[in-house]
Design an enzyme around this catalytic site. Structure first.
Site, PDB file in Angstrom:
ATOM      1  N   ILE A 166       0.973  -1.266  -0.027  1.00 41.79           N
ATOM      2  CA  ILE A 166      -0.029  -0.062   0.004  1.00 41.79           C
ATOM      3  C   ILE A 166       0.818   1.322  -0.048  1.00 41.79           C
ATOM      4  O   ILE A 166       0.558   2.263  -0.739  1.00 41.79           O
ATOM      5  CB  ILE A 166      -0.847  -0.010   1.183  1.00 41.79           C
ATOM      6  CG1 ILE A 166      -1.883  -1.203   0.911  1.00 41.79           C
ATOM      7  CG2 ILE A 166      -1.642   1.292   1.357  1.00 41.79           C
ATOM      8  CD1 ILE A 166      -2.633  -1.750   2.190  1.00 41.79           C
ATOM      9  N   ASP A 167       1.937   1.223   0.620  1.00 43.11           N
ATOM     10  CA  ASP A 167       2.778   2.418   0.836  1.00 43.11           C
ATOM     11  C   ASP A 167       3.338   2.668  -0.566  1.00 43.11           C
ATOM     12  O   ASP A 167       3.505   3.930  -0.822  1.00 43.11           O
ATOM     13  CB  ASP A 167       3.869   2.221   1.840  1.00 43.11           C
ATOM     14  CG  ASP A 167       4.293   3.303   2.665  1.00 43.11           C
ATOM     15  OD1 ASP A 167       3.868   4.448   2.436  1.00 43.11           O
ATOM     16  OD2 ASP A 167       5.218   3.209   3.576  1.00 43.11           O
ATOM     17  N   ASP A 168       3.914   1.562  -1.106  1.00 44.62           N
ATOM     18  CA  ASP A 168       4.664   2.093  -2.670  1.00 44.62           C
ATOM     19  C   ASP A 168       3.483   2.597  -3.374  1.00 44.62           C
ATOM     20  O   ASP A 168       3.876   3.417  -4.264  1.00 44.62           O
ATOM     21  CB  ASP A 168       5.354   0.586  -3.132  1.00 44.62           C
ATOM     22  CG  ASP A 168       6.695   0.515  -2.449  1.00 44.62           C
ATOM     23  OD1 ASP A 168       7.532   1.096  -3.441  1.00 44.62           O
ATOM     24  OD2 ASP A 168       6.967  -0.089  -1.554  1.00 44.62           O
ATOM     25  N   GLU A 209       2.744   5.972  -2.994  1.00 44.32           N
ATOM     26  CA  GLU A 209       3.721   6.991  -3.364  1.00 44.32           C
ATOM     27  C   GLU A 209       3.872   7.091  -4.794  1.00 44.32           C
ATOM     28  O   GLU A 209       4.257   7.986  -5.476  1.00 44.32           O
ATOM     29  CB  GLU A 209       4.998   6.585  -2.793  1.00 44.32           C
ATOM     30  CG  GLU A 209       5.108   6.962  -1.082  1.00 44.32           C
ATOM     31  CD  GLU A 209       4.893   8.525  -0.750  1.00 44.32           C
ATOM     32  OE1 GLU A 209       5.515   9.292  -1.538  1.00 44.32           O
ATOM     33  OE2 GLU A 209       4.449   8.755  -0.137  1.00 44.32           O
ATOM     34  N   HIS A 246       0.828   8.458   3.922  1.00 47.16           N
ATOM     35  CA  HIS A 246       0.807   8.536   2.551  1.00 47.16           C
ATOM     36  C   HIS A 246      -0.301   8.428   1.694  1.00 47.16           C
ATOM     37  O   HIS A 246      -0.432   8.885   0.610  1.00 47.16           O
ATOM     38  CB  HIS A 246       1.966   7.501   2.290  1.00 47.16           C
ATOM     39  CG  HIS A 246       3.250   7.947   2.804  1.00 47.16           C
ATOM     40  ND1 HIS A 246       4.221   6.924   3.118  1.00 47.16           N
ATOM     41  CD2 HIS A 246       3.837   8.938   3.530  1.00 47.16           C
ATOM     42  CE1 HIS A 246       5.092   7.522   3.704  1.00 47.16           C
ATOM     43  NE2 HIS A 246       4.923   8.663   3.951  1.00 47.16           N
TER      44      HIS A 246
END
Length: 670
Positions: A405-407, A410, A481
């Protein structure tokens, strides 16, 4: 010096947004100050450095440095499989020796204290390479190990490696049977109760534990026991009324089950585990793009009869070889993972915010590569979200089973800054990515890294799981993020975004900071959350923002930078204490700039610190680990962090906060 649109040296142009409109620098109405000029020079040099580091295919990848257990286990794996070669052995040993501290120990992060399991694994690997116990560096390490309780005090994973060679008894290890694979998804402690990194490791380890293999040990390790005659001293059982006591008794029951298990059932379970492992091997031969599942999967399949020439085994070993970093001195370091998607999206954000035009060739090439990396097939995440269409991004070159999810958040933020010539493709990828991320929201309104509602604490209580996090609960940095990304795609007022914002506000610490799960630590959490809250419409006068500003100002180092040691995860006395680093200083600046503090004294001192500590080549020296794998247990030095975050902070100081093209909100997510 920096690069212009054609890659030649020149001055930075005004920042151009994805809407092809020039944003006005925050200080445009004021005379250019000496600090502005210093910031511009620093940004230009850093931008040139970052542009030069881009791969011709469009991606960036910095070295991902962890600790010497990666190198020791690589050598132990080769010894176990019978494929040890002298060049690799001595190159790995050379790196391990170079990382030993003066007190004879090995730490898990730069400047950190000696760590028992790491020291035992490093020592054992050096014994494989021929280092004698009587050598001063070895004797010092062994003496320290004994003082810490010897091998008996190491974590379970270390003792598993030792058991492979008879240096520890298998019966003295916690039991985890392969029949675990049969537990239904609603049952406690099924494999999907574990985080993705733990799940991929545990399944092959159940196979290894079922076989309990022992290879002939090339030497004894008696010098690492407090008493070689009693290598595993008895310990008092935990009270039955405690969870620890319950699970220790469960472990005893599992040991008893091993003696009476039905052989056909076990044989079938092992075959199911083998199929599960093979189905999750990536196109590059690795598993999950990370070292632990790869090494244990290779051992498990080898025990199940797969020979070294089998395509699965051959591809797996070749993938581990690609994790090797060879240094000029002939030493060989193993990366635990590789981070090209993460590094590329952060580099693209940094360069765009530093003033590169949205159609700059470097950004367009980066966007094309990221578009190609979008994952359009289902992975393990679909167990909890079976109806959700795919559309995320992973961290690594190849990890289609486990986008994170973070990648994904971003990457969308990066793509929003780039004027890719194929606009329909760009918009479609952004929409798919945002929909997937929205669909991965947990019940509490926040987001974890890989899974939905992966919050049961039971897996952490297993005796087997004594190292690192084995679950994936939502965190403030990932959630921040995501909500920042949702604001960028026009979903600020969506109820799901507002739930994320409310969760973030509720998670603020009393001191005004936020905990950093995937970066060190409260400086990272706060540096992630404040820009996200402001992006979603929280005014800079909001009490939560003001508390965060006050906290950041109060923990600024005397030299003007910010730093936080990894010991802050284990000891509150270390919170926001540590040597100033470029990445952590940038995180603090990003928060302060978002909070409207551009002209404040803290920002001025932080910008000066970045300008004064920059190396002549445009980079910053940062040996300190500022990335987090498992809080306290596993730390990371992302070698590109020292570049991407300072460039982002300097760009936002010079040009203001990023101004992205507004879009119509996405439709309801599946």
């Amino acid at each position: 010096m920096t690069a212009t649109t054609d890659g030649s040296a020149g001055s930075l142009p005004p920042r151009v947004t994805s809407a092809n409109t020039t944003s006005t620098p925050a200080s445009a109405a004021d005379p250019v100050t000496e600090l502005d000029e210093a910031a511009a020079r620093t940004a230009e040099r850093a931008t040139a450095y970052l542009l030069a580091a881009q791969h011709p295919d469009g991606w960036w990848k910095g070295t991902l440095e962890t600790n010497v257990t990666m190198d020791a286990e690589d050598l132990l794996l080769r010894q176990f499989l019978g494929i040890q070669d002298e060049k690799t052995l001595q190159a790995g040993a050379r790196w391990i020796r170079s990382q030993q501290s003066e007190d004879g120990t090995w730490a898990t992060f730069y400047g950190g204290p000696g760590e028992l399991s790491t020291t035992v694994e490093a020592y054992t690997a050096l014994r494989l390479a021929g280092d004698e116990p009587g050598a001063p560096h070895m004797a010092k390490a062994a003496q320290w190990v004994r003082a810490q309780g010897g091998i008996a005090g190491t974590r379970v994973f270390t003792r598993i490696w030792l058991a492979l060679f008879g240096w520890w008894k298998w019966e003295d290890l916690p039991e985890l049977p392969p029949e675990l694979i049969y537990l239904p998804k609603w049952f406690p402690l099924n494999i999907y109760s574990f985080g993705q990194w733990a799940r991929q490791t545990i399944v092959p380890l159940t196979v290894v534990g079922a076989h309990r293999p022992v290879r002939p040990a090339p030497f004894a390790l008696d010098e690492l026991h407090t008493d070689p005659k009693v290598p595993n001293p008895p310990r008092p059982a935990a009270p039955l009324a405690s969870w620890e006591g319950v699970f220790h008794r469960l472990d005893k029951a599992l040991h008893a089950y091993r003696k009476v298990n039905m052989r056909p059932l076990r044989r079938t379970a092992l075959n199911v585990c083998a199929r599960w492992i093979i189905e999750r091997q990536e196109n590059d031969g690795c598993w999950g793009g990370i070292q632990p599942p790869a090494v244990y999967s290779l051992i498990a399949l080898h025990l199940l009869g797969y020979d070294m020439e089998h395509p699965v085994m051959r591809a797996g070993l070749e993938s581990l070889d690609r994790f090797a970093v060879w240094h000029e001195d002939g030493s060989r370091m193993i990366e635990a993972c590789q981070s090209p998607v993460w590094d590329t999206c952060l580099a693209a954000i940094a360069l765009a915010d530093a003033g590169l035009p949205a159609d700059h060739p470097a950004l367009v090439k980066a966007a094309g590569w990221m578009l190609d990396e979008q994952i359009t097939r289902r992975g393990d995440w679909s167990v909890r979200r079976p109806q959700l269409p795919a559309g995320g991004w992973a961290f690594e070159f190849h990890n289609d089973n486990y986008p994170d999810i973070d990648d994904s958040a971003e990457v969308v933020l990066a793509l929003k800054r780039i004027a890719h010539p194929d606009q329909p493709r760009l918009r479609s990828a952004i929409e798919r990515g945002a929909r997937w991320v929205l669909g991965m929201q947990s019940r509490n309104g926040a987001w974890g890294a890989f899974d939905v509602d992966n919050t049961s604490r039971l897996p952490n209580l297993l005796p087997f799981c004594d190292f690192g996090e084995v679950i994936d609960p939502p965190s403030a940095d990932v959630t921040a993020h995501v909500v920042e990304m949702l604001a960028a795609v026009g979903m600020t007022d969506d109820p799901r975004t507002r739930r994320g914002v409310e969760w973030l506000l509720s998670e603020q610490e009393a001191n005004g900071a936020w905990f950093g799960r995937w970066g060190v630590n409260y400086v990272y959490g706060t540096g992630s959350v404040v820009p996200a809250l402001v992006a979603t419409g929280i005014p800079t006068s909001h009490p939560a923002i003001r508390r965060a500003v006050s906290w950041l100002e109060s923990v600024q180092n005397a030299d003007g930078g910010w730093g936080e040691d990894l010991r802050s995860y284990a000891d509150t006395g270390w919170i926001a204490r540590g040597t100033s680093t470029a990445s952590q200083t940038a995180w603090a600046l990003m928060a302060l700039l978002a909070a409207g503090e551009r002209d404040g004294k803290a920002v001025e001192r932080g910008i000066r610190w970045l300008a004064e500590t920059q190396a002549p080549d445009g980079s910053w020296d940062e040996p300190y680990f500022t990335g987090t794998g498992f809080p306290w247990d596993f730390s990371i030095n992302y070698h590109l962090y020292r570049m991407v975050f300072p460039v982002t902070a300097l760009g936002r100081y010079l040009h203001g906060e990023p101004s992205l093209q507004a879009e119509a909100p996405l439709g309801k997510a599946a």
